[in-house]
Design an enzyme around this catalytic site. Structure first.
Site, PDB file in Angstrom:
ATOM      1  N   LYS A  48       0.856  -1.195   0.000  1.00  0.00           N
ATOM      2  CA  LYS A  48       0.000   0.000   0.000  1.00  0.00           C
ATOM      3  C   LYS A  48       0.883   1.233   0.000  1.00  0.00           C
ATOM      4  O   LYS A  48       2.066   1.195   0.368  1.00  0.00           O
ATOM      5  CB  LYS A  48      -0.928   0.010   1.221  1.00  0.00           C
ATOM      6  CG  LYS A  48      -0.258   0.027   2.592  1.00  0.00           C
ATOM      7  CD  LYS A  48       0.263   1.376   3.068  1.00  0.00           C
ATOM      8  CE  LYS A  48       0.976   1.297   4.413  1.00  0.00           C
ATOM      9  NZ  LYS A  48       1.728   2.523   4.756  1.00  0.00           N
ATOM     10  N   ALA A  65       9.740  -0.374   4.946  1.00  0.00           N
ATOM     11  CA  ALA A  65       9.841   0.622   3.870  1.00  0.00           C
ATOM     12  C   ALA A  65       8.633   1.541   3.788  1.00  0.00           C
ATOM     13  O   ALA A  65       8.559   2.378   2.898  1.00  0.00           O
ATOM     14  CB  ALA A  65      10.040  -0.093   2.538  1.00  0.00           C
ATOM     15  N   GLY A  66       7.641   1.385   4.672  1.00  0.00           N
ATOM     16  CA  GLY A  66       6.442   2.214   4.610  1.00  0.00           C
ATOM     17  C   GLY A  66       5.415   1.721   3.618  1.00  0.00           C
ATOM     18  O   GLY A  66       4.463   2.431   3.291  1.00  0.00           O
ATOM     19  N   LEU A  67       5.572   0.464   3.145  1.00  0.00           N
ATOM     20  CA  LEU A  67       4.644  -0.109   2.160  1.00  0.00           C
ATOM     21  C   LEU A  67       3.701  -1.143   2.766  1.00  0.00           C
ATOM     22  O   LEU A  67       2.878  -1.721   2.058  1.00  0.00           O
ATOM     23  CB  LEU A  67       5.438  -0.737   1.010  1.00  0.00           C
ATOM     24  CG  LEU A  67       6.262   0.246   0.171  1.00  0.00           C
ATOM     25  CD1 LEU A  67       7.181  -0.516  -0.789  1.00  0.00           C
ATOM     26  CD2 LEU A  67       5.357   1.194  -0.603  1.00  0.00           C
ATOM     27  N   GLY A  68       3.831  -1.389   4.067  1.00  0.00           N
ATOM     28  CA  GLY A  68       2.879  -2.257   4.758  1.00  0.00           C
ATOM     29  C   GLY A  68       3.026  -3.738   4.467  1.00  0.00           C
ATOM     30  O   GLY A  68       2.070  -4.495   4.656  1.00  0.00           O
ATOM     31  N   GLY A  69       4.204  -4.184   4.043  1.00  0.00           N
ATOM     32  CA  GLY A  69       4.367  -5.581   3.665  1.00  0.00           C
ATOM     33  C   GLY A  69       4.077  -6.560   4.779  1.00  0.00           C
ATOM     34  O   GLY A  69       3.333  -7.535   4.596  1.00  0.00           O
ATOM     35  N   GLY A  70       4.636  -6.330   5.959  1.00  0.00           N
ATOM     36  CA  GLY A  70       4.387  -7.224   7.092  1.00  0.00           C
ATOM     37  C   GLY A  70       2.938  -7.229   7.517  1.00  0.00           C
ATOM     38  O   GLY A  70       2.366  -8.281   7.844  1.00  0.00           O
ATOM     39  N   SER A  71       2.313  -6.056   7.486  1.00  0.00           N
ATOM     40  CA  SER A  71       0.900  -5.951   7.852  1.00  0.00           C
ATOM     41  C   SER A  71       0.014  -6.683   6.851  1.00  0.00           C
ATOM     42  O   SER A  71      -0.945  -7.362   7.227  1.00  0.00           O
ATOM     43  CB  SER A  71       0.488  -4.476   7.919  1.00  0.00           C
ATOM     44  OG  SER A  71       1.183  -3.801   8.951  1.00  0.00           O
ATOM     45  N   SER A  72       0.347  -6.551   5.584  1.00  0.00           N
ATOM     46  CA  SER A  72      -0.422  -7.234   4.545  1.00  0.00           C
ATOM     47  C   SER A  72      -0.294  -8.749   4.691  1.00  0.00           C
ATOM     48  O   SER A  72      -1.280  -9.492   4.543  1.00  0.00           O
ATOM     49  CB  SER A  72       0.058  -6.789   3.170  1.00  0.00           C
ATOM     50  OG  SER A  72      -0.793  -7.254   2.145  1.00  0.00           O
ATOM     51  N   ASP A  93      -2.295  -0.778  10.933  1.00  0.00           N
ATOM     52  CA  ASP A  93      -2.762  -0.698   9.545  1.00  0.00           C
ATOM     53  C   ASP A  93      -3.182  -2.048   8.980  1.00  0.00           C
ATOM     54  O   ASP A  93      -3.552  -2.144   7.813  1.00  0.00           O
ATOM     55  CB  ASP A  93      -1.722  -0.037   8.639  1.00  0.00           C
ATOM     56  CG  ASP A  93      -0.392  -0.784   8.599  1.00  0.00           C
ATOM     57  OD1 ASP A  93      -0.226  -1.745   9.361  1.00  0.00           O
ATOM     58  OD2 ASP A  93       0.492  -0.389   7.811  1.00  0.00           O
TER      59      ASP A  93
END
Length: 282
Positions: free
Chosen positions: A12, A98-105, A137
């Site tokens: 994201k 990196a601010g792209l939410g990879g772990g959250s996704s 998030d």
């Protein structure tokens, strides 16, 4: 009955990010616009098995509580008081920290997949609460549709808006601690309204660039001037709108053609991760 599920967990970007206030529980109230980048996705598979295993193409991701996938699995197991013997494989494509939410996704994909694989019938509202236990998030990624996010990020309002252009995503391989970033932000009320920046289901990019901001940019740009330089180069080379995502360090820019995005990309340090996606494809 299903024995196996494969799922894509998209990245994201945050189109603007305002830290509104610090809460009594230690978290922060936010105001942001989440936009999914389906072209940049991790791929996870879940397989019923005689025992648990976790395999990833990234050796830095461990099979322990530091891994949000494992935390999500254990949270579901705690919820149903049962061990779900599952083999999990992760193809990690989204840069970490990196601010792209990879772990959250990935965590959201785990909740979705285990609920479906084992027919647990956990409701969407319950999944939202479980997601919030894992991270602020993560609720967004349960559906991953363009949304205004408020409170910790779990109060979501899906918005009909299409960004039918190209996005250049650049990560300079700088890890920024989210906790450290929050420690340098001065909360304040938002002075913009996303709905007033959308016309006929399209963003008015000039208004976005003029009126929105990411509160984490000041700290990130001061500590790492090369991040600011990425944004400056994007804007100087035809970006319709550019901003750092989340707490950094990824910067993105929207372009009206692949050629213009590629032109800007070629102006940047070639050691950076640079990716171009056609948002019209998703």
């Amino acid at each position: 009955m299903k024995e196996y599920i494969e799922i894509k967990a998209p990245a994201k970007i945050n189109i603007g990010l305002k830290v509104v206030s610090k809460r009594e529980d230690g978290y922060h109230n936010l105001y942001t616009f989440f936009y999914p980048i389906y072209g940049l996705s991790d791929i996870l598979s879940f397989k019923k098995n005689n025992g648990d295993y976790f395999i990833s193409n990234n050796p830095a991701i461990k099979n322990d509580e530091s891994n949000l996938i494992i935390k999500a699995k254990r949270l579901i197991e705690s919820r149903i008081s049962k061990n779900l013997k599952t083999g999990i494989t992760l193809q990690k494509n989204i840069p970490m920290g990196a601010g792209l939410g990879g772990g959250s996704s990935d965590a959201a994909a785990t909740l979705i997949s285990l609920n479906e694989l084992y027919s647990l019938h956990i409701s969407y509202d319950e999944l939202i609460q479980m997601a919030l236990e894992l991270g602020s998030d993560i609720p967004f990624f349960l559906k991953a549709k363009p949304s205004i996010g408020q409170s910790r990020g779990e109060i979501l309002e899906q918005i009909e808006v299409d960004i039918d252009c190209f996005v250049l995503i650049v990560n300079p391989h700088i890890h920024i601690s989210t906790a450290e970033a929050f420690g340098h932000v001065h909360p304040s009320e938002s002075n913009w309204d996303y709905k007033k920046m959308i016309e006929a289901e399209k963003f008015n990019f000039s208004r976005l660039q003029k009126d929105t901001s990411n509160d984490f940019e000041d700290y990130a740009f001061t500590k790492h001037p090369e991040i600011k330089a990425i944004k400056d180069i994007m804007i100087e080379n035809g970006s319709l709108f550019s901003m750092m995502s989340g707490s950094g360090s990824t910067v993105y820019g929207f372009y009206d053609s692949r050629e213009s995005a590629l032109y800007a990309s070629n102006k940047l340090n070639h050691s950076y991760l640079r990716r171009i996606y056609n948002l019209s494809d998703y």
